[in-house]
Design a protein around this motif. Structure first.
Motif, short mmCIF file in Angstrom:
data_model
loop_
_atom_site.label_atom_id
_atom_site.label_comp_id
_atom_site.label_asym_id
_atom_site.label_seq_id
_atom_site.Cartn_x
_atom_site.Cartn_y
_atom_site.Cartn_z
N LYS A 193 0.85 -1.20 0.02
CA LYS A 193 -0.10 0.09 0.07
C LYS A 193 0.89 1.07 0.04
O LYS A 193 0.54 2.35 -0.68
N ARG A 194 1.95 1.11 0.64
CA ARG A 194 2.92 2.32 0.87
C ARG A 194 3.53 2.37 -0.57
O ARG A 194 3.53 3.69 -0.88
N VAL A 195 3.83 1.64 -1.33
CA VAL A 195 4.24 1.72 -2.54
C VAL A 195 3.43 2.73 -3.41
O VAL A 195 3.87 3.72 -4.02
N TYR A 196 2.25 2.52 -3.52
CA TYR A 196 1.20 3.09 -4.19
C TYR A 196 1.10 4.77 -3.57
O TYR A 196 0.65 5.52 -4.63
N GLU A 197 1.03 4.52 -2.41
CA GLU A 197 0.95 5.90 -1.91
C GLU A 197 2.02 7.00 -2.25
O GLU A 197 1.81 8.21 -2.28
N VAL A 198 3.55 6.63 -2.04
CA VAL A 198 4.64 7.46 -2.41
C VAL A 198 4.66 7.83 -3.91
O VAL A 198 4.64 8.77 -4.49
N ILE A 199 4.14 6.86 -4.68
CA ILE A 199 3.85 7.24 -6.29
C ILE A 199 2.69 8.17 -6.12
O ILE A 199 2.91 9.55 -6.93
N GLN A 200 1.77 8.10 -5.46
CA GLN A 200 0.53 9.10 -5.87
C GLN A 200 0.96 10.44 -5.02
O GLN A 200 0.72 11.46 -5.89
N GLN A 201 1.89 10.55 -4.20
CA GLN A 201 2.26 11.63 -3.78
C GLN A 201 3.12 12.32 -4.67
O GLN A 201 3.18 13.58 -4.72
N MET A 202 3.94 11.80 -5.35
CA MET A 202 5.02 12.22 -6.12
C MET A 202 4.30 12.89 -7.40
O MET A 202 4.38 14.17 -7.70
N GLU A 203 3.30 12.46 -7.74
CA GLU A 203 2.35 12.76 -8.98
C GLU A 203 1.56 13.95 -8.41
O GLU A 203 1.38 14.96 -9.26
N SER A 204 0.97 13.97 -7.28
CA SER A 204 0.42 15.28 -6.50
C SER A 204 1.16 16.37 -6.45
O SER A 204 0.62 17.46 -6.56
N ARG A 205 2.47 16.19 -6.02
CA ARG A 205 3.25 17.35 -5.96
C ARG A 205 3.13 18.16 -7.15
O ARG A 205 3.42 19.51 -7.19
N ALA A 206 3.55 17.48 -8.45
CA ALA A 206 3.61 18.04 -9.56
C ALA A 206 2.25 18.66 -9.78
O ALA A 206 2.22 19.84 -10.48
N LEU A 207 1.19 17.98 -9.63
CA LEU A 207 -0.31 18.57 -10.04
C LEU A 207 -0.50 19.83 -9.45
O LEU A 207 -1.11 20.68 -9.72
N MET A 208 0.07 19.70 -7.93
CA MET A 208 -0.19 20.98 -7.17
C MET A 208 0.50 22.34 -7.75
O MET A 208 -0.04 23.39 -7.56
N MET A 209 1.40 22.17 -8.51
CA MET A 209 1.99 23.26 -9.05
C MET A 209 1.70 23.46 -10.47
O MET A 209 2.10 24.39 -11.01
N GLY A 210 0.63 22.53 -10.91
CA GLY A 210 0.11 22.76 -12.19
C GLY A 210 0.97 22.35 -13.41
O GLY A 210 0.79 22.93 -14.37
N VAL A 211 1.75 21.31 -13.18
CA VAL A 211 2.67 21.02 -14.11
C VAL A 211 2.63 19.31 -14.35
O VAL A 211 1.94 18.75 -13.34
N ASP A 212 3.04 19.00 -15.17
CA ASP A 212 3.08 17.39 -15.43
C ASP A 212 4.40 17.01 -15.32
O ASP A 212 5.41 17.43 -16.04
N ILE A 213 4.84 16.06 -14.50
CA ILE A 213 6.24 15.46 -14.21
C ILE A 213 6.81 15.15 -15.86
O ILE A 213 8.07 15.26 -16.13
N ARG A 214 5.94 14.51 -16.60
CA ARG A 214 6.39 13.96 -17.97
C ARG A 214 6.85 15.31 -18.81
O ARG A 214 7.63 14.88 -19.83
N THR A 215 6.88 16.28 -18.60
CA THR A 215 7.35 17.61 -19.24
C THR A 215 8.81 17.54 -19.03
O THR A 215 9.39 18.44 -19.88
N GLY A 216 9.51 16.99 -17.94
CA GLY A 216 10.71 17.02 -17.53
C GLY A 216 11.27 15.68 -17.43
O GLY A 216 12.57 15.78 -17.24
N ASN A 217 10.49 14.83 -17.42
CA ASN A 217 11.10 13.36 -17.16
C ASN A 217 10.26 12.47 -18.15
O ASN A 217 9.09 12.27 -17.96
N PRO A 218 11.00 11.73 -19.35
CA PRO A 218 12.38 11.69 -19.45
C PRO A 218 12.86 13.18 -19.90
O PRO A 218 12.37 14.03 -20.47
N SER A 219 14.16 13.36 -19.72
CA SER A 219 14.84 14.44 -19.95
C SER A 219 15.09 14.21 -21.51
O SER A 219 14.88 13.50 -22.39
#
Length: 391
Positions: free
Chosen positions: A212-238
């Protein structure tokens, strides 16, 4: 009866029972405006190391705690014999608090304050005097033989290419299994670059809570980007990843997950946290090379395996970093920086398991004193994952 061919290395037993593979005296600046003075001390006293950073003041809450935990973790890492904590005096991260926490490990630690000692020059003089004494004491400590159960090995990939998931990463996965089977600990990091592969790790979790913790940390990482109004995938992959043949973050993640090998996932820990269990451990870090490297070393890793398809000079001030090329052309081009070549898998001259064994053997040599390319070049990179703003 103990097997005669049990893998061994030569290291240093510390007061807290842990084993180091280096014997540094660390000049630890608790605030950015003390980093230059710390650097000056390392120029004066052979056997000392330090790092430049931009942290230490106007931090609150979880961001403060994470930075504090990282400072302390660097100090208590068993590769460090003793620590000179160098502060300004008025910063948020008070030097005496850092020093007191490090002292609980039983190693020598002393505090120098630029303000209390009357300015930069006096602080440098006092710090150098203390450091010189510690270095001489450290030089009298002899290496002893230890087995691999004493090791925490960090793993990461940076500057990945299309070969990463085919050569170096699965070879490191073989090594990860070998470390775990020997009773040691292997750290998998870079949560950002496990997005899309999280189910593979969750399926290997030792219990439902860890899964359960695995899915939580993945969701938290995605959420941090969404809170900034950005998509992680615009910078990763580089851009370098894309040029190297990777098409998406998910493809990159599937290759990165190969570093974890095949053993059960024992626990998922916070950034710069020391594992509470042996075996395969996931540390929640960003994909940023230096920040994840710092987190693993602050979490107790004595040595790090770093795979790259594009090439990198990355190193740590206190832990040797073995850099492994995913392809032969890059290894030949960047021989100044890369330690081993896993491109032989792509060339068809070695199997993944043969390369894994070669990496495993190199760990024993490096842990026993052989210098890595980043150590020779004094590549003392350091960066803390900031999880809050500066106020």
């Amino acid at each position: 009866m103990e097997p005669q061919n049990k893998p061994m290395f030569w290291g240093y037993r510390r007061a807290d029972g842990r084993v180091g593979v280096r014997n540094h005296v660390l000049i630890l600046p608790t605030i950015t405006c003390a980093t230059q003075a710390a650097h000056q001390i390392t120029q004066l006293v052979q056997g000392t190391v330090s790092f430049i950073h931009q942290h230490g003041c106007a931090q609150v809450g979880g961001d403060y705690e994470q930075t504090f935990r990282t400072y302390v973790g660097m100090g208590v890492n068993p590769n460090v014999y003793g620590v000179v904590v160098l502060g300004l005096g008025c910063e948020t991260h008070q030097g005496w608090k850092v020093a007191d926490e490090i002292a609980k490990s039983g190693k020598p630690v002393e505090l120098v304050s630029i303000q209390d000692h009357g300015g930069t020059l006096m602080a440098i003089a006092q710090g150098a005097k203390i450091a010189a004494r510690m270095v001489q004491e450290a030089s009298a400590v002899m290496r002893e033989p230890f087995d691999f159960s004493e090791l925490i090995v960090g793993t990461e990939c940076g500057g990945s290419d299309a070969c990463s998931g085919l050569s170096a990463n699965p070879a490191v996965g073989v090594v990860s299994d070998m470390i775990v089977d020997a009773g040691g600990t292997a750290i998998l990091a870079e949560t950002t670059e496990l997005i899309g592969a999280e189910h593979l790790l969750a399926n290997r979790a030792v219990d439902e809570k860890t899964a359960k913790r695995v899915y939580e940390v993945i969701q938290q990482m995605e959420s941090r980007a969404l809170m900034m109004g950005v998509d992680i995938r615009t910078g990763n992959p580089s851009p370098g990843n894309v040029e190297g043949g990777l098409s998406s973050l998910e493809e990159k993640s599937l290759g990165a997950a190969n570093k974890s090998g095949s053993r059960p996932l024992q626990e998922l820990i916070d950034y710069a946290q020391h594992p509470s269990k042996k075996g395969l451990v996931w540390m929640d870090t960003p994909g940023h090379d230096i920040e994840q490297l710092t987190g693993m070393v602050a979490g107790g890793a004595q040595i790090v395996l770093f795979t790259s398809g594009r090439g990198t000079p990355t190193g740590s001030p206190i832990a040797p970093v073995i850099k492994i090329s995913t392809n032969t052309p890059m290894f030949e081009k960047m021989g100044d920086n890369m330690d081993l070549n896993a491109g032989t898998v792509i060339d068809g001259t070695e199997s993944i398991h043969e390369v894994g064994q070669r990496i495993f053997d190199e760990i024993a040599s490096v842990c026993s004193g052989k210098l890595t390319k980043s150590e020779i070049l004094k590549q003392n990179d350091f960066g803390i994952w900031r999880i809050g703003p500066t106020f």
